[in-house]
Write an enzyme that holds these catalytic residues in place. Sequence first.
Site, PDB file in Angstrom:
ATOM      1  N   ARG A 234      10.772  13.557  -7.718  1.00  0.00           N
ATOM      2  CA  ARG A 234       9.658  13.608  -6.764  1.00  0.00           C
ATOM      3  C   ARG A 234       9.688  14.871  -5.909  1.00  0.00           C
ATOM      4  O   ARG A 234      10.738  15.320  -5.466  1.00  0.00           O
ATOM      5  CB  ARG A 234       9.711  12.398  -5.837  1.00  0.00           C
ATOM      6  CG  ARG A 234       8.703  12.553  -4.685  1.00  0.00           C
ATOM      7  CD  ARG A 234       8.465  11.304  -3.920  1.00  0.00           C
ATOM      8  NE  ARG A 234       9.700  10.729  -3.435  1.00  0.00           N
ATOM      9  CZ  ARG A 234       9.779   9.508  -2.933  1.00  0.00           C
ATOM     10  NH1 ARG A 234       8.706   8.740  -2.892  1.00  0.00           N
ATOM     11  NH2 ARG A 234      10.926   9.059  -2.491  1.00  0.00           N
TER      12      ARG A 234
ATOM     13  N   ARG B 165       9.875  -4.045   6.484  1.00  0.00           N
ATOM     14  CA  ARG B 165      10.992  -4.051   5.535  1.00  0.00           C
ATOM     15  C   ARG B 165      12.218  -4.780   6.049  1.00  0.00           C
ATOM     16  O   ARG B 165      13.304  -4.646   5.461  1.00  0.00           O
ATOM     17  CB  ARG B 165      11.330  -2.692   4.971  1.00  0.00           C
ATOM     18  CG  ARG B 165      11.586  -1.579   5.829  1.00  0.00           C
ATOM     19  CD  ARG B 165      11.892  -0.345   4.990  1.00  0.00           C
ATOM     20  NE  ARG B 165      10.713   0.465   4.819  1.00  0.00           N
ATOM     21  CZ  ARG B 165      10.636   1.482   3.982  1.00  0.00           C
ATOM     22  NH1 ARG B 165      11.625   1.814   3.212  1.00  0.00           N
ATOM     23  NH2 ARG B 165       9.552   2.190   3.899  1.00  0.00           N
TER      24      ARG B 165
ATOM     25  N   ARG C  26      12.098  15.769  -0.695  1.00  0.00           N
ATOM     26  CA  ARG C  26      12.335  15.097   0.582  1.00  0.00           C
ATOM     27  C   ARG C  26      13.821  15.097   0.907  1.00  0.00           C
ATOM     28  O   ARG C  26      14.643  14.929   0.024  1.00  0.00           O
ATOM     29  CB  ARG C  26      11.853  13.640   0.487  1.00  0.00           C
ATOM     30  CG  ARG C  26      10.517  13.421   1.128  1.00  0.00           C
ATOM     31  CD  ARG C  26       9.902  12.094   0.811  1.00  0.00           C
ATOM     32  NE  ARG C  26      10.730  10.931   1.095  1.00  0.00           N
ATOM     33  CZ  ARG C  26      10.293   9.674   0.983  1.00  0.00           C
ATOM     34  NH1 ARG C  26       9.050   9.434   0.599  1.00  0.00           N
ATOM     35  NH2 ARG C  26      11.089   8.670   1.239  1.00  0.00           N
TER      36      ARG C  26
ATOM     37  N   ARG D 122      19.577   3.716   0.520  1.00  0.00           N
ATOM     38  CA  ARG D 122      18.260   3.104   0.685  1.00  0.00           C
ATOM     39  C   ARG D 122      18.108   1.911  -0.254  1.00  0.00           C
ATOM     40  O   ARG D 122      17.544   0.885   0.131  1.00  0.00           O
ATOM     41  CB  ARG D 122      17.165   4.139   0.406  1.00  0.00           C
ATOM     42  CG  ARG D 122      16.967   5.105   1.580  1.00  0.00           C
ATOM     43  CD  ARG D 122      16.380   6.438   1.140  1.00  0.00           C
ATOM     44  NE  ARG D 122      15.068   6.328   0.565  1.00  0.00           N
ATOM     45  CZ  ARG D 122      14.518   7.241  -0.246  1.00  0.00           C
ATOM     46  NH1 ARG D 122      15.195   8.323  -0.578  1.00  0.00           N
ATOM     47  NH2 ARG D 122      13.315   7.067  -0.720  1.00  0.00           N
TER      48      ARG D 122
ATOM     49  N   LYS E 294       4.685   2.785  -3.994  1.00  0.00           N
ATOM     50  CA  LYS E 294       3.910   2.242  -2.864  1.00  0.00           C
ATOM     51  C   LYS E 294       2.891   3.268  -2.378  1.00  0.00           C
ATOM     52  O   LYS E 294       1.716   2.953  -2.214  1.00  0.00           O
ATOM     53  CB  LYS E 294       4.838   1.895  -1.677  1.00  0.00           C
ATOM     54  CG  LYS E 294       5.847   0.809  -1.967  1.00  0.00           C
ATOM     55  CD  LYS E 294       6.657   0.448  -0.731  1.00  0.00           C
ATOM     56  CE  LYS E 294       7.590   1.545  -0.226  1.00  0.00           C
ATOM     57  NZ  LYS E 294       8.663   1.924  -1.168  1.00  0.00           N
TER      58      LYS E 294
HETATM   59  P1  AP5 Z   1       5.916   7.025  -4.547  1.00  0.00           P
HETATM   60  O1  AP5 Z   1       4.491   6.581  -4.616  1.00  0.00           O
HETATM   61  O2  AP5 Z   1       6.236   8.181  -3.691  1.00  0.00           O
HETATM   62  O3  AP5 Z   1       6.872   5.776  -4.227  1.00  0.00           O
HETATM   63  P2  AP5 Z   1       7.151   4.970  -2.881  1.00  0.00           P
HETATM   64  O4  AP5 Z   1       7.286   3.548  -3.254  1.00  0.00           O
HETATM   65  O5  AP5 Z   1       6.137   5.354  -1.849  1.00  0.00           O
HETATM   66  O6  AP5 Z   1       8.607   5.502  -2.540  1.00  0.00           O
HETATM   67  P3  AP5 Z   1       9.230   5.994  -1.176  1.00  0.00           P
HETATM   68  O7  AP5 Z   1      10.488   6.717  -1.553  1.00  0.00           O
HETATM   69  O8  AP5 Z   1       8.203   6.714  -0.352  1.00  0.00           O
HETATM   70  O9  AP5 Z   1       9.629   4.692  -0.496  1.00  0.00           O
HETATM   71  P4  AP5 Z   1      10.680   4.574   0.605  1.00  0.00           P
HETATM   72  O10 AP5 Z   1      10.497   3.158   0.953  1.00  0.00           O
HETATM   73  O11 AP5 Z   1      12.007   5.013   0.236  1.00  0.00           O
HETATM   74  O12 AP5 Z   1      10.240   5.680   1.692  1.00  0.00           O
HETATM   75  P5  AP5 Z   1       9.321   5.651   2.989  1.00  0.00           P
HETATM   76  O13 AP5 Z   1       8.688   6.955   3.121  1.00  0.00           O
HETATM   77  O14 AP5 Z   1       8.499   4.442   3.015  1.00  0.00           O
HETATM   78  O15 AP5 Z   1       6.379   7.330  -6.058  1.00  0.00           O
HETATM   79  C1  AP5 Z   1       7.679   7.853  -6.329  1.00  0.00           C
HETATM   80  C2  AP5 Z   1       7.625   8.944  -7.419  1.00  0.00           C
HETATM   81  O16 AP5 Z   1       7.234   8.346  -8.662  1.00  0.00           O
HETATM   82  C3  AP5 Z   1       6.602  10.062  -7.170  1.00  0.00           C
HETATM   83  O17 AP5 Z   1       7.096  11.280  -7.647  1.00  0.00           O
HETATM   84  C4  AP5 Z   1       5.375   9.611  -7.959  1.00  0.00           C
HETATM   85  O18 AP5 Z   1       4.570  10.715  -8.354  1.00  0.00           O
HETATM   86  C5  AP5 Z   1       6.014   8.907  -9.149  1.00  0.00           C
HETATM   87  N1  AP5 Z   1       5.242   7.765  -9.656  1.00  0.00           N
HETATM   88  C6  AP5 Z   1       4.501   6.856  -8.945  1.00  0.00           C
HETATM   89  N2  AP5 Z   1       3.953   5.931  -9.769  1.00  0.00           N
HETATM   90  C7  AP5 Z   1       4.359   6.239 -11.026  1.00  0.00           C
HETATM   91  C8  AP5 Z   1       4.131   5.661 -12.316  1.00  0.00           C
HETATM   92  N3  AP5 Z   1       3.375   4.585 -12.482  1.00  0.00           N
HETATM   93  N4  AP5 Z   1       4.729   6.250 -13.400  1.00  0.00           N
HETATM   94  C9  AP5 Z   1       5.498   7.375 -13.238  1.00  0.00           C
HETATM   95  N5  AP5 Z   1       5.744   7.981 -12.058  1.00  0.00           N
HETATM   96  C10 AP5 Z   1       5.182   7.420 -10.959  1.00  0.00           C
HETATM   97  O19 AP5 Z   1      10.450   5.499   4.133  1.00  0.00           O
HETATM   98  C11 AP5 Z   1      11.348   6.562   4.366  1.00  0.00           C
HETATM   99  C12 AP5 Z   1      12.339   6.197   5.442  1.00  0.00           C
HETATM  100  O20 AP5 Z   1      11.652   5.962   6.682  1.00  0.00           O
HETATM  101  C13 AP5 Z   1      13.158   4.920   5.221  1.00  0.00           C
HETATM  102  O21 AP5 Z   1      14.272   5.149   4.399  1.00  0.00           O
HETATM  103  C14 AP5 Z   1      13.550   4.587   6.667  1.00  0.00           C
HETATM  104  O22 AP5 Z   1      14.566   5.427   7.132  1.00  0.00           O
HETATM  105  C15 AP5 Z   1      12.279   4.923   7.419  1.00  0.00           C
HETATM  106  N6  AP5 Z   1      11.360   3.767   7.482  1.00  0.00           N
HETATM  107  C16 AP5 Z   1      10.101   3.699   6.949  1.00  0.00           C
HETATM  108  N7  AP5 Z   1       9.546   2.495   7.184  1.00  0.00           N
HETATM  109  C17 AP5 Z   1      10.479   1.777   7.860  1.00  0.00           C
HETATM  110  C18 AP5 Z   1      10.517   0.452   8.357  1.00  0.00           C
HETATM  111  N8  AP5 Z   1       9.473  -0.393   8.206  1.00  0.00           N
HETATM  112  N9  AP5 Z   1      11.649   0.029   8.994  1.00  0.00           N
HETATM  113  C19 AP5 Z   1      12.701   0.864   9.173  1.00  0.00           C
HETATM  114  N10 AP5 Z   1      12.722   2.130   8.712  1.00  0.00           N
HETATM  115  C20 AP5 Z   1      11.634   2.592   8.063  1.00  0.00           C
HETATM  116 MG    MG Z   2       6.201   6.362   0.011  1.00  0.00          MG
END
Ligand code: AP5
Ligand code: MG
Length: 229
Positions: free
Chosen positions: A130, A93, A162, A173, A17
Amino acid sequence: MGSGVRLLVLGKQGAGKGTQAVRIARHYGVPHISTGDMFRAAAAARTPFGLKAKEYMKRGELVPDDVVIGVVAERLAKDDAVDDGFVLDGFPRTRVQAEELQRLLGPGGLDAAVDIDVPTEVVLDRISGRRVCRTCGATYHVDHPPKVDWLCDKDGGDVVQRDDDKPESVQRRLELYEQDTRPVLEFYDGLNLLATIDGVGDPDDIFGRILDGLASVGRSPLPAPPAPQ
Ligand code: AP5
Ligand code: MG
Ligand code: ZN
């Protein structure tokens, strides 16, 4: 001045994402709004809210709906999002968040939602490798490290794992994704706003699929991106 498009990027943890939302935001000239990045910035700044959010995040739990909705509503009310549009990453989400966003934007307020679809075994591998910049949140991977010694290419910040990328939190998660976030996909599909994209492969190819997918749903055709400055 951006294009006025209002988009969501959905997908499980590690689906890409953040990686793709940055490109989409650049393409359309709109701000990239990531709730996860906002919470991590607040935690790094040690604000009372940030420290509380950090406790939920570390355990892999969701931050409570009312808190997240308040933060997003405040961010979407800023001039850049009002004037230029936005790409939201990691929100909504839960079904409650999706309904609240719909209420906030009004009917026709959203152009499309992209679901980046990646099998669980692939996301597990991506998450375990990551690494992110502590300062700006830029994302790297053990197979694609920064140029110098785990210091960010953009700002020289420390590039680290992280807190919530440890195996116990990742497991939780992914469980919550199935339980709370899958229904969000159904919600947008029901509104004919959902484009599901195969998220395995080269990031540039995936970005091309996203642009094609966006052209096939929602408000069609999307406004052209602004001309390069
Ligand atoms: P990356 O682009 O970082 O993936 P991502 O989908 O952004 O994954 P996240 O882990 O950030 O999602 P998340 O939903 O767990 O965390 P968030 O920060 O939103 O890519 C991942 C890895 O793969 C990287 O190393 C990248 O380089 C690699 N990669 C990417 N594309 C690739 C490809 N095509 N091929 C190979 N490698 C690739 O949320 C964190 C926390 O915040 C949640 O757990 C929760 O506690 C809280 N939170 C956030 N939003 C909410 C909400 N709306 N409601 C409640 N709690 C929330
Ligand atoms: Mg992210
Ligand atoms: Zn950085």
